[in-house]
Scaffold this motif. Structure first.
Motif, PDB file in Angstrom:
ATOM      1  N   ILE A  95      57.720 -95.275 -47.553  1.00  0.00           N
ATOM      2  CA  ILE A  95      58.451 -96.544 -47.550  1.00  0.00           C
ATOM      3  C   ILE A  95      57.672 -97.601 -48.344  1.00  0.00           C
ATOM      4  O   ILE A  95      58.266 -98.452 -48.996  1.00  0.00           O
ATOM      5  CB  ILE A  95      58.772 -97.021 -46.120  1.00  0.00           C
ATOM      6  CG1 ILE A  95      59.884 -98.079 -46.181  1.00  0.00           C
ATOM      7  CG2 ILE A  95      57.564 -97.563 -45.413  1.00  0.00           C
ATOM      8  CD1 ILE A  95      60.556 -98.331 -44.868  1.00  0.00           C
ATOM      9  N   GLN A  96      56.356 -97.521 -48.336  1.00  0.00           N
ATOM     10  CA  GLN A  96      55.552 -98.465 -49.117  1.00  0.00           C
ATOM     11  C   GLN A  96      55.788 -98.256 -50.618  1.00  0.00           C
ATOM     12  O   GLN A  96      55.846 -99.212 -51.380  1.00  0.00           O
ATOM     13  CB  GLN A  96      54.061 -98.321 -48.781  1.00  0.00           C
ATOM     14  CG  GLN A  96      53.723 -98.722 -47.358  1.00  0.00           C
ATOM     15  CD  GLN A  96      54.045-100.167 -47.041  1.00  0.00           C
ATOM     16  OE1 GLN A  96      54.007-101.046 -47.898  1.00  0.00           O
ATOM     17  NE2 GLN A  96      54.385-100.421 -45.801  1.00  0.00           N
TER      18      GLN A  96
ATOM     19  N   THR B  87      58.534-100.022 -55.666  1.00  0.00           N
ATOM     20  CA  THR B  87      59.551 -99.754 -56.682  1.00  0.00           C
ATOM     21  C   THR B  87      60.613-100.843 -56.688  1.00  0.00           C
ATOM     22  O   THR B  87      61.021-101.331 -57.749  1.00  0.00           O
ATOM     23  CB  THR B  87      60.209 -98.380 -56.428  1.00  0.00           C
ATOM     24  OG1 THR B  87      59.190 -97.384 -56.416  1.00  0.00           O
ATOM     25  CG2 THR B  87      61.232 -98.059 -57.491  1.00  0.00           C
ATOM     26  N   GLU B  88      61.063-101.242 -55.494  1.00  0.00           N
ATOM     27  CA  GLU B  88      62.091-102.281 -55.391  1.00  0.00           C
ATOM     28  C   GLU B  88      61.564-103.639 -55.854  1.00  0.00           C
ATOM     29  O   GLU B  88      62.309-104.429 -56.431  1.00  0.00           O
ATOM     30  CB  GLU B  88      62.618-102.373 -53.959  1.00  0.00           C
ATOM     31  CG  GLU B  88      63.499-101.214 -53.566  1.00  0.00           C
ATOM     32  CD  GLU B  88      64.781-101.141 -54.378  1.00  0.00           C
ATOM     33  OE1 GLU B  88      65.371-102.174 -54.725  1.00  0.00           O
ATOM     34  OE2 GLU B  88      65.203-100.011 -54.681  1.00  0.00           O
ATOM     35  N   ILE B  89      60.296-103.923 -55.610  1.00  0.00           N
ATOM     36  CA  ILE B  89      59.707-105.180 -56.084  1.00  0.00           C
ATOM     37  C   ILE B  89      59.718-105.217 -57.604  1.00  0.00           C
ATOM     38  O   ILE B  89      60.075-106.228 -58.220  1.00  0.00           O
ATOM     39  CB  ILE B  89      58.283-105.376 -55.527  1.00  0.00           C
ATOM     40  CG1 ILE B  89      58.352-105.705 -54.028  1.00  0.00           C
ATOM     41  CG2 ILE B  89      57.532-106.473 -56.285  1.00  0.00           C
ATOM     42  CD1 ILE B  89      57.004-105.773 -53.338  1.00  0.00           C
TER      43      ILE B  89
ATOM     44  N   GLU C 226      64.852-105.969 -46.909  1.00  0.00           N
ATOM     45  CA  GLU C 226      65.353-104.958 -45.971  1.00  0.00           C
ATOM     46  C   GLU C 226      64.335-103.832 -45.788  1.00  0.00           C
ATOM     47  O   GLU C 226      64.100-103.374 -44.670  1.00  0.00           O
ATOM     48  CB  GLU C 226      66.680-104.379 -46.462  1.00  0.00           C
ATOM     49  CG  GLU C 226      67.843-105.332 -46.377  1.00  0.00           C
ATOM     50  CD  GLU C 226      68.238-105.631 -44.938  1.00  0.00           C
ATOM     51  OE1 GLU C 226      68.136-104.733 -44.083  1.00  0.00           O
ATOM     52  OE2 GLU C 226      68.644-106.774 -44.680  1.00  0.00           O
ATOM     53  N   LEU C 227      63.737-103.381 -46.882  1.00  0.00           N
ATOM     54  CA  LEU C 227      62.733-102.326 -46.782  1.00  0.00           C
ATOM     55  C   LEU C 227      61.496-102.802 -46.030  1.00  0.00           C
ATOM     56  O   LEU C 227      60.911-102.061 -45.229  1.00  0.00           O
ATOM     57  CB  LEU C 227      62.342-101.826 -48.172  1.00  0.00           C
ATOM     58  CG  LEU C 227      63.356-100.930 -48.860  1.00  0.00           C
ATOM     59  CD1 LEU C 227      62.957-100.671 -50.300  1.00  0.00           C
ATOM     60  CD2 LEU C 227      63.497 -99.615 -48.114  1.00  0.00           C
TER      61      LEU C 227
ATOM     62  N   SER D 117      58.284-102.725 -40.963  1.00  0.00           N
ATOM     63  CA  SER D 117      57.788-103.437 -39.789  1.00  0.00           C
ATOM     64  C   SER D 117      58.300-102.800 -38.505  1.00  0.00           C
ATOM     65  O   SER D 117      57.547-102.610 -37.547  1.00  0.00           O
ATOM     66  CB  SER D 117      58.213-104.898 -39.858  1.00  0.00           C
ATOM     67  OG  SER D 117      57.826-105.585 -38.694  1.00  0.00           O
ATOM     68  N   HIS D 118      59.572-102.436 -38.478  1.00  0.00           N
ATOM     69  CA  HIS D 118      60.147-101.790 -37.300  1.00  0.00           C
ATOM     70  C   HIS D 118      59.495-100.439 -37.041  1.00  0.00           C
ATOM     71  O   HIS D 118      59.265-100.073 -35.892  1.00  0.00           O
ATOM     72  CB  HIS D 118      61.657-101.615 -37.448  1.00  0.00           C
ATOM     73  CG  HIS D 118      62.419-102.893 -37.403  1.00  0.00           C
ATOM     74  ND1 HIS D 118      62.318-103.789 -36.374  1.00  0.00           N
ATOM     75  CD2 HIS D 118      63.300-103.435 -38.263  1.00  0.00           C
ATOM     76  CE1 HIS D 118      63.106-104.823 -36.601  1.00  0.00           C
ATOM     77  NE2 HIS D 118      63.715-104.633 -37.757  1.00  0.00           N
TER      78      HIS D 118
END
Length: 74
Positions: free
Chosen positions: A4-5, A10-12, A38-39, A44-45
């Motif tokens: 997820i990191q 990638t999204e950044i 959202e990611l 965090s969750h």
């Protein structure tokens, strides 16, 4: 968790590219940063979901031969 990191990184990058290609207040730029948020929220969750071991459980993991940690079968 590292998966997820990597997605966040990638999204950044994609969000930065979208904002540099369009104006910073465009819908595409906002949507790209929403995806990043959202990611980050999901990461965090996932961190919160990890069950914490009690001090006793940690002690027994480190000292399985201790009398307090013995498990008896009936």
């Amino acid at each position: 968790m590292s998966d997820i990191q990597e997605k966040i990184k990638t999204e950044i990058e994609a969000a930065r590219e979208a904002c540099s290609a369009d104006s910073n207040d465009s819908e595409g730029c906002a949507a790209a940063w929403d995806a990043v948020e959202e990611l980050q929220a999901e990461a965090s969750h996932q961190r919160e979901k990890k069950p914490q071991k009690s001090s006793f459980d940690q002690y027994c993991d480190e000292n399985p031969e201790a009398d307090e940690c013995r498990v008896y079968d009936n």
